[in-house]
Structure formats: C-alpha cells, structure tokens
Design a protein around this motif. Sequence first.
Motif, short mmCIF file in Angstrom:
data_model
loop_
_atom_site.label_atom_id
_atom_site.label_comp_id
_atom_site.label_asym_id
_atom_site.label_seq_id
_atom_site.Cartn_x
_atom_site.Cartn_y
_atom_site.Cartn_z
N VAL A 159 30.79 11.78 47.79
CA VAL A 159 32.00 12.53 47.44
C VAL A 159 31.64 13.98 47.17
O VAL A 159 32.29 14.90 47.68
N ALA A 160 30.57 14.19 46.40
CA ALA A 160 30.15 15.56 46.10
C ALA A 160 29.81 16.31 47.39
O ALA A 160 30.19 17.47 47.56
N LEU A 161 29.13 15.63 48.31
CA LEU A 161 28.75 16.31 49.56
C LEU A 161 29.97 16.67 50.39
O LEU A 161 30.00 17.72 51.03
N TYR A 171 33.02 17.33 49.22
CA TYR A 171 33.60 18.52 48.58
C TYR A 171 32.79 19.76 48.94
O TYR A 171 33.35 20.82 49.23
N PHE A 172 31.47 19.60 48.91
CA PHE A 172 30.61 20.74 49.23
C PHE A 172 30.88 21.22 50.66
O PHE A 172 30.99 22.42 50.90
N TYR A 212 29.43 8.61 44.65
CA TYR A 212 29.72 9.93 44.07
C TYR A 212 28.85 11.01 44.69
O TYR A 212 29.27 12.16 44.80
N GLY A 213 27.65 10.63 45.13
CA GLY A 213 26.82 11.59 45.87
C GLY A 213 27.53 12.03 47.15
O GLY A 213 27.63 13.22 47.46
N SER A 265 38.60 12.12 45.22
CA SER A 265 37.99 11.65 43.96
C SER A 265 38.43 10.24 43.61
O SER A 265 37.63 9.39 43.22
N CYS A 277 34.07 23.21 50.55
CA CYS A 277 34.10 24.44 49.74
C CYS A 277 33.09 25.49 50.18
O CYS A 277 33.37 26.68 50.11
N TRP A 278 31.93 25.04 50.62
CA TRP A 278 30.85 25.98 50.88
C TRP A 278 31.20 27.00 51.95
O TRP A 278 30.94 28.20 51.77
#
Lengths: 219, 223
Positions: free
Chosen positions: A190-192, A194-195, A187-188, A170, A198-199
């Motif tokens: 970064v989100a991916l 993390y996804f 940030y897109g 982050s 986690c997924w």
Amino acid sequence: MTEFSFWDILRNLLLAARWTVVLSLVSFVGGGMVGAALLFLRIGGRHWLRLLSRGYIQLFQGTPLLMQLFLAFFGLGLFGIDVPAWLAACVALILWTAAFLAEIWRGCVESIAKGQWEASASLGMGYLQQMRYVILPQALKVAVPPTVGFSVQVVKGTALTSIIGFVELSKAGSIVTNATFQPFTVYGLVALIYFALCWPLSKSSQLLERKLNVAHRNH
Amino acid sequence: MTYQFDFGWLIDSLPVLLKGIRITVQLILVGAVFGVALGIACAWVRALGPKWLKPVVATYVELIRNTPFLIQLFFIFFGLPSLGIRMSELSAANLAMIVNLGAYSCEIIRAGIQATPRGQFEAGASLAMTPFQTFWYVVLVPALQRIWPALSSQIVIVMLGSAVVSQIAAEDLTFAANFIQSRNFRAFETYFVSTLIYLALAILLRQLLAGLGWMLFPRKASR
C-alpha cells in the motif's frame, strides 16, 4: 481457507487505488474552484467578507482533517440528507483542499509587486480587470509548483476517508490484511502504491520550481 | 426536520476528554522534541555526513514524505510485529510521529542550511573550530532561526495529523471523542466540541512555538 498469492493481493490493491485517484481528482478540482472563490474574497471583497474567508481558512487549517470528515459524515445527516461515505469524503476533502489552496494562491498573488497594482489602476482598470489582465497571469506562473506540490497532500489526505468507511487504497489494505494475515506485505505494498502516485508529483513540483527560478535569474 | 442539540453529556465526559487531551499533548511533546532532533541529524548527514549514508537518508525522507501518515502508522503497528518488533499503541504512535516529523523537518532544516553562504564554513574553520562545532554554532543555529516559522507550522500539522493514532487504539483526543460518541449517540456535538479543542490546541501550540523562537533566537537576523 482460500490462499491469497502475492499477485492476488497486488491486484486487489491496485483495483482499489482507482478510487484513491478518483477521489484525489474530485477533491483537487472541487477544492480548486472553492479555493479560487475564497481567494477572491480573501484579497478583494468587503472587509467582513475578507474576515469571513480568513476565518474559514484558519478553521480548516487549524483542525484535523479526520475531525472534518467525521463532522461532514454526521453533520450533513442533521439536514436530513442520507450520507454515504463517498459524499462525506468528497465534501470534507473539497472544503479542506480549498482552504489550503486559497492560502497558497494568496501568497502567490501577494508576491506580485505592488507597483503592478498601481500601474494597472493608473490605466483606469477596475479590480476585476486588474486581476484578469495584470495580476493573475503573473501569479499563475508562481503558483504552479506549490499547487502541484500540494496535490501530494491531497492524495495522502484521501487515505483518511478509509476511517469513515470509504473503500479506497487504505481501506482495501485493511480488508486484505484481515483476509490474509500478512500486514507487513500488504501495508508495505500500500505504501509503495501511494509512493508511486505521489513521488512523480513531488518530483515535478521540484523540477517546475527549479525551472521557474532559472527563468527568474535570466530576467 | 428539527434536530435538538444537546451538550448535557459534556460534564460527565469531561474526565475522558481531559485524558484524551493529555495524551495528545504528550504525543506532540515527545514527537516534536525527538522528531526535530532526528531531522537535525538527517540534515547534518545530507549536508556534511559520510557519502554512503546520504542515499539512505534521502530514501527515508522521500518515502515518508510521499506516503500517508495513516499507512506509516499501520505499517509500524501491524506490520513490524511480523519482524518480531512489537510495541504498545502509544509507543507505535510516538514512533510514527517521530519518523514522520523527522523526514519533514530534515527537508526544512536542509533548506535553511543551504541558504548559509559557503564562506561561513570556511570562516568557522579559520577560527579553528572542528567541523562539528562549525556545523552547530555557525550553520545550524542561524539556519534554525531562519526556518523557525516553517518548522513551527510543520509541528502544528503533525499535531493535527496525530488524530489518526486513534485508529490503532492509542487513547488520544480523537479516541476519547469516539468513545464518548459511542455512549451518548450525539455524534455531531461530540465531534464539534473535539474539533474546537483541536483548534484551541493548534492556536496555543503556535503561540508557544512563536514564544520559544523569541526566547531561543533573541537577535534579529542581521541580513
């Protein structure tokens, strides 16, 4: 001004994601150990120990992780310890994870039928023996899916350590954004990332749960 | 080393703290009402909605549940302006909380709906109810009753998670704590007091939600 290509951005973010993974592992393993200790106090132990561990769990589940991070960051310093961000991050995340894991595992232990306790007691087993040979082997099976599921919360929780200055995914996102002025892309991505972390954990938790239910039905 | 605790700043800082508490409460009120509404809509789509909409909702739920709230907040506040969508700190915070709770409550409500026996739908239809009426009276209300404790916990979790919105300068309780701390240099005491306030808010919110459940679903589940 230096130009950043898409690949430069992605490479930097992935490098920082290593620290997210390391921090998650440390919190999960450390939190698991503290959590197991809390669990034993919470279900066995003397009355006041039980109250103490219940209070601990309520305190850590009832306050924001961000505040716990701040308190670790500024509180440890009161004891004359020099507190780098990574230390505060580890301490706060371990204590936070422990509270949740202890409570999840308590549910699993309590799901074991009371008759099992009584049966093992009638065999003359002590508390620790009952736990070791009768209760825990059964409870562990129930505990696997929710424990894997909670690991997702731990990975997401590590994002907050960026606020006290620990450079993980982050924080790297914020730094790269400040350098590139491309918040949408950064940030897109970064989100991916993390996804992507986690997924698989979420999915395997669901699969494990289904598998366990099937096992139940076949009994 | 001896450290002298000092809570003298508390009196002067009270107005700032109270304003922070007010905004945190406001955030969770708006977030809970619209978030759960969004969750119900999404659960409806996943249970009975049009086929083309189902993968859209499934993607939304999976994406939100597997990324940190902080990143969702940053994406909405810093990222969306590139698309021409600009909003104030408070609206961004509200939107992030609604979107976040929407995904989680969708999953929780869906679990409640799945526990409804198939025959209930048929029974509703045989009473000449429209599909929507069946969904609302026969499926949703008992489902909500069943999952109310889980939903309450999720709302409390989102309230605690809202501490993060201070990072986009929405002036919530954590923002107030940071502000006070930067004036009095009493970091530990300031965060300690605000942590206790959060704890009190969490306990209060839990009680309120339990009371609300008591009011909304007075009958015990008949099973």
